[in-house]
Design a protein around this motif. Structure first.
Motif, PDB file in Angstrom:
ATOM      1  N   TYR A   4       0.813  -1.225   0.000  1.00 21.57           N
ATOM      2  CA  TYR A   4       0.000   0.000   0.000  1.00 21.57           C
ATOM      3  C   TYR A   4       0.841   1.267   0.000  1.00 21.57           C
ATOM      4  N   GLY A   5       2.158   1.136  -0.229  1.00 23.55           N
ATOM      5  CA  GLY A   5       3.021   2.302  -0.372  1.00 23.55           C
ATOM      6  C   GLY A   5       3.568   2.876   0.917  1.00 23.55           C
ATOM      7  N   ARG A   6       3.385   2.199   2.029  1.00 29.36           N
ATOM      8  CA  ARG A   6       3.943   2.647   3.304  1.00 29.36           C
ATOM      9  C   ARG A   6       5.412   2.250   3.352  1.00 29.36           C
ATOM     10  N   LYS A   7       6.305   3.208   3.568  1.00 31.46           N
ATOM     11  CA  LYS A   7       7.734   2.902   3.655  1.00 31.46           C
ATOM     12  C   LYS A   7       8.074   2.443   5.070  1.00 31.46           C
ATOM     13  N   LEU A   8       8.845   1.343   5.134  1.00 32.02           N
ATOM     14  CA  LEU A   8       9.313   0.825   6.417  1.00 32.02           C
ATOM     15  C   LEU A   8      10.804   0.567   6.358  1.00 32.02           C
ATOM     16  N   LYS A   9      11.466   0.833   7.462  1.00 32.04           N
ATOM     17  CA  LYS A   9      12.853   0.418   7.653  1.00 32.04           C
ATOM     18  C   LYS A   9      12.787  -0.922   8.374  1.00 32.04           C
ATOM     19  N   VAL A  10      13.366  -1.943   7.767  1.00 34.11           N
ATOM     20  CA  VAL A  10      13.341  -3.300   8.308  1.00 34.11           C
ATOM     21  C   VAL A  10      14.754  -3.658   8.756  1.00 34.11           C
ATOM     22  N   ILE A  11      14.888  -4.072  10.011  1.00 38.12           N
ATOM     23  CA  ILE A  11      16.195  -4.386  10.590  1.00 38.12           C
ATOM     24  C   ILE A  11      16.189  -5.856  11.000  1.00 38.12           C
ATOM     25  N   PHE A  12      17.227  -6.578  10.575  1.00 40.95           N
ATOM     26  CA  PHE A  12      17.237  -8.022  10.784  1.00 40.95           C
ATOM     27  C   PHE A  12      18.665  -8.558  10.824  1.00 40.95           C
TER      28      PHE A  12
END
Length: 95
Positions: free
Chosen positions: A60-68
């Motif tokens: 849906y176009g929501r930007k997320l920073k993903v940390i893993f």
């Protein structure tokens, strides 16, 4: 195997309550990622194997920073949240 099956309950709860992010959004970001991973080289965040991160959009176009952290092809999710402008700039410049 999906992240839903592997992410511990306490991490899921932190994502929902602190960042308003659900696991399906994180999975969408992994699928929608257009650029590479960056390594978190800050001393207080160093891990072995290294902590990595990326920024991508949900469906849906929501930007997320993903940390893993990746262990032998297995993803250990640390967190995910909406990035600030500094993080967006760093990712755009280095990814």
């Amino acid at each position: 195997m999906s992240l839903e099956d592997t992410v511990p309950r306490n991490i899921k709860m932190k994502l929902i309550h602190k960042h308003n992010v659900n696991i399906s959004e994180v999975e969408e970001c992994f699928s929608n990622r257009e650029y590479g991973f960056l390594e978190d080289t800050r001393e207080q965040h160093k891990t072995n194997p290294p902590t990595q991160w990326f920024i991508a959009e949900t469906d849906y176009g929501r930007k997320l920073k993903v940390i893993f952290i990746e262990f032998d092809g297995h993803i250990e999710l640390k967190t995910a949240y909406e990035p600030n402008q500094i993080e967006l700039d760093i990712y755009e410049k280095h990814a």
